[in-house]
Design a protein around this motif. Structure first.
Motif, PDB file in Angstrom:
ATOM      1  N   ASN A  13       0.735  -1.109   0.050  1.00 37.66           N
ATOM      2  CA  ASN A  13       0.139  -0.008  -0.105  1.00 37.66           C
ATOM      3  C   ASN A  13       0.821   1.294  -0.040  1.00 37.66           C
ATOM      4  OD1 ASN A  13      -2.586  -1.313   0.075  1.00 37.66           O
ATOM      5  ND2 ASN A  13      -2.548  -1.374   2.011  1.00 37.66           N
ATOM      6  N   ARG A  75      -6.956  -3.461   0.169  1.00 40.84           N
ATOM      7  CA  ARG A  75      -6.468  -3.337  -1.152  1.00 40.84           C
ATOM      8  C   ARG A  75      -7.254  -3.785  -2.302  1.00 40.84           C
ATOM      9  NH1 ARG A  75      -1.930  -1.260  -3.451  1.00 40.84           N
ATOM     10  NH2 ARG A  75      -0.914  -2.593  -4.859  1.00 40.84           N
ATOM     11  N   GLU A  98      -7.534   1.684  -5.140  1.00 41.17           N
ATOM     12  CA  GLU A  98      -6.060   1.603  -4.604  1.00 41.17           C
ATOM     13  C   GLU A  98      -6.070   2.867  -3.584  1.00 41.17           C
ATOM     14  OE1 GLU A  98      -2.476   0.295  -7.109  1.00 41.17           O
ATOM     15  OE2 GLU A  98      -3.813   2.058  -7.823  1.00 41.17           O
ATOM     16  N   SER A 102      -4.038   3.182   0.112  1.00 40.90           N
ATOM     17  CA  SER A 102      -2.726   4.087  -0.334  1.00 40.90           C
ATOM     18  C   SER A 102      -2.682   5.119   0.638  1.00 40.90           C
ATOM     19  CB  SER A 102      -2.694   4.563  -1.429  1.00 40.90           C
ATOM     20  OG  SER A 102      -2.753   3.416  -2.600  1.00 40.90           O
TER      21      SER A 102
END
Ligand code: ADP
Ligand code: MG
Length: 561
Positions: A13, A75, A98, A102
């Protein structure tokens, strides 16, 4: 011993964060795009210290139930695509699943979301869930991101000052607001309101909110299409220019994109109306079949791949040029150049559109022919300017720019009608060229055929010219050399390009003498020639050919009103 290991989720990540959310602006982009995907009607963005301290994005969209509220941070968790073929027709802004994981891996995130049934709070710090519980909340989602990159010092070091980061966010939100006039945006930076749009769906109102009344007043509506693309938006009149390309806003299916070729197409459309170091303000929203655009080529989706990009390029530049030719007229174009400070009393940007902003249609009925036929010659001034007048204005005309414009259009016409006159040279002209250019001699000659110019090999590194078009009155060698350079430097240049633009724009240079004194008769003839031009208000290189001072302005200056 084997060396290859599988990275754990937190690490992947963080790596993804490096490309998805490089800086605060990237976080804002991802969060706002999520809100757009959630069908929000209103999106509020608050940043503190350029987003380095905190970023909060709240929307009134569909929200999430309690399961999705935590799943969203896993994720590759996405509600937007489900199977491979979805990837070829992506209609949402996001699809990679994502962004949230992230962002949460490199900051502290607090999310409150309500889907109308469940209301949930989730807290995550640097990738670890700290809290998830029910909470009272309004429909929609609010995500607060704090301490971005504090645990990733290398990234922190790369960020610019808070001020620069804040400006990037400002620019981003402007672009998002212009691509989505149907959404009400608010941006606060350190508690100060920076942008506010009303979400009425009117693009002109959004333009006014973002760029102010003067720009909105000078925007010209445009829409056109071919079989594959439809383009709608506004061109701001070329009297208002900017020093960079940042104000060329192009979106594709609601997605704001960075596309050098499409920006170039817009600039090409404006070329004749603007100096080459100035750039226009433009807002264009393009719609295309989702199959024609591949959005999965860039992690933060700024870039996309467009099939039939070349066709789109010409569609844009040709239609923009055509529209600008129709829409520019002196009272509008020229007054701008001579407007004094005192005239600058426009009200500040407001969200309601005053009645006189709705006058574009009537502007266009005023044709250039009528206007310029009324030119009356008054005097020549300092061998450089012609002074003239009509019922409404006094004009000061730049003799040299005006001649260039006339020559340009006249040469273009000669080329189009294949009526370029030539005369033999008493002494043939020998021009040195490079071996690489010598290799392209056939191509060069093919390009130059339209003006009856023929280069014959003379030695290993030189060519000879026996005849020249009559319109070239000076600097013959320089003119030919520049043509050769242009043709050989730009392998993409087509015979059509050169016939349409290049030759005429260079030739007008070579055909006009500087600062020559014109007789009254010559001045009158120049005014007549100018009035026959399709686009008389700028020289082919974008400089204005004239400025106008209206009676109204004179009265104002002399305090008669
Ligand atoms: P993506 O947008 O690529 O699907 P994200 O990580 O940005 O991935 O978001 C994951 C999921 O969380 C989204 O697919 C969506 O279902 C949900 N989500 C994120 N933000 C919001 C929001 N503001 N409102 C409603 N749902 C959201
Ligand atoms: Mg997303």
């Amino acid at each position: 011993m084997s060396k290859i290991g599988i990275l754990d989720e937190h690490l992947t990540n963080m790596i993804a964060a490096g490309e998805v959310v490089e800086r605060p602006m990237g976080v804002v982009k991802e969060l706002v795009e999520n809100s757009i995907d959630a069908s929000a009607g209103k999106i509020e963005i608050r940043i503190v210290n350029g987003g380095l301290d905190s970023i909060e994005v709240s929307d009134d969209g569909c929200g999430m139930d309690k399961v999705d509220a935590t799943r969203a941070f896993e994720r590759h968790a996405t509600s937007k695509i489900h199977e491979t073929r979805d990837l070829w027709s992506i209609q949402t802004m996001g699809f990679r699943g994502e962004a949230l994981p992230s962002i949460a891996s490199v900051s502290k995130v607090r999310m409150i979301t309500c889907d109308g049934t469940d209301s949930t709070l989730v807290r995550i710090e640097y990738g670890q869930i700290k809290e998830a519980r029910p909470i009272a909340a309004n429909q929609g989602t609010a995500i607060l991101v704090e301490g971005l990159f504090y645990k990733t010092p290398a990234r922190l070091k790369h960020l610019k000052s808070a001020n620069v980061e804040a400006n990037m966010i400002l620019d981003l939100v402007q672009k998002l607001a212009l691509a989505h006039p149907e959404i009400a945006f608010e941006l606060y930076s350190d508690d100060r309101l920076k942008i506010q749009t009303n979400g009425s769906g009117s693009l002109q109102e959004a333009i006014m909110a973002v760029y102010g009344l003067e720009v909105a007043r000078k925007s010209i509506p445009i829409s056109f299409s071919d079989y594959d693309f439809r383009v709608d938006g506004y061109l701001v009149s070329p009297v208002i220019t900017r020093s960079n390309r940042q104000y060329i806003n192009v979106s594709m299916n609601g997605r704001i994109i960075r596309s050098l070729p499409l920006q170039k197409a817009v600039i090409e459309g404006y070329r004749q109306f603007m100096m080459s170091d100035r750039f226009p303000i433009v807002v264009l929203n393009i719609t295309a079949d989702f199959q024609l655009v591949d959005v999965n080529v860039h992690p933060s989706k700024w870039e996309i791949r467009i099939s039939k990009e070349k066709a789109l390029y010409s569609l844009l530049s040709e239609n923009i040029e055509k529209k600008l030719k129709e829409a520019t007229r002196p009272a509008d174009t020229l007054l701008e150049y001579s407007r004094s400070e005192t005239a600058e009393t426009q009200p500040a940007a407001e969200l309601s559109i005053p009645a006189d902003l709705r006058f574009e249609e009537q502007q266009m009925t005023y044709t250039t022919e009528e206007t310029l036929q009324r030119f009356n010659y008054l005097a020549q001034y300092h061998g450089r300017y012609i002074v003239a007048y009509d019922d409404e204005n006094i004009y000061v005309i730049d003799q040299h720019a005006a001649m260039e414009r006339c020559m340009y259009e006249e040469i273009q016409q000669q080329i189009a009608e294949k009526k370029v006159d030539c005369q033999p040279l008493l002494i043939p002209l020998v021009i040195e060229i490079t071996p690489a250019q010598m290799n392209q001699l056939d191509r060069i000659n093919e390009m130059l055929e339209c003006i009856n110019l023929k280069l014959e090999p003379f030695s290993l590194n030189s060519v000879v010219v026996h005849e020249l078009p009559v319109f070239i009155e000076r600097d013959e060698e320089k003119f030919i050399r520049e043509l050769i350079d242009q043709i050989t430097n730009d392998r993409e240049m087509s015979v059509l390009d050169i016939r349409k633009e290049k030759i005429a724009s260079m030739a007008c240079h070579a055909s006009v003498k500087f600062n020559s004194f014109l007789t009254v008769e010559e001045s009158r003839r120049l005014l007549q020639r100018l009035s026959r031009c399709a686009q008389p208000f700028n020289c082919p290189h974008g400089r204005p050919t004239m400025l106008a001072i209206s009676d109204r302005q004179l009265d104002r200056e002399f305090k008669r009103v």
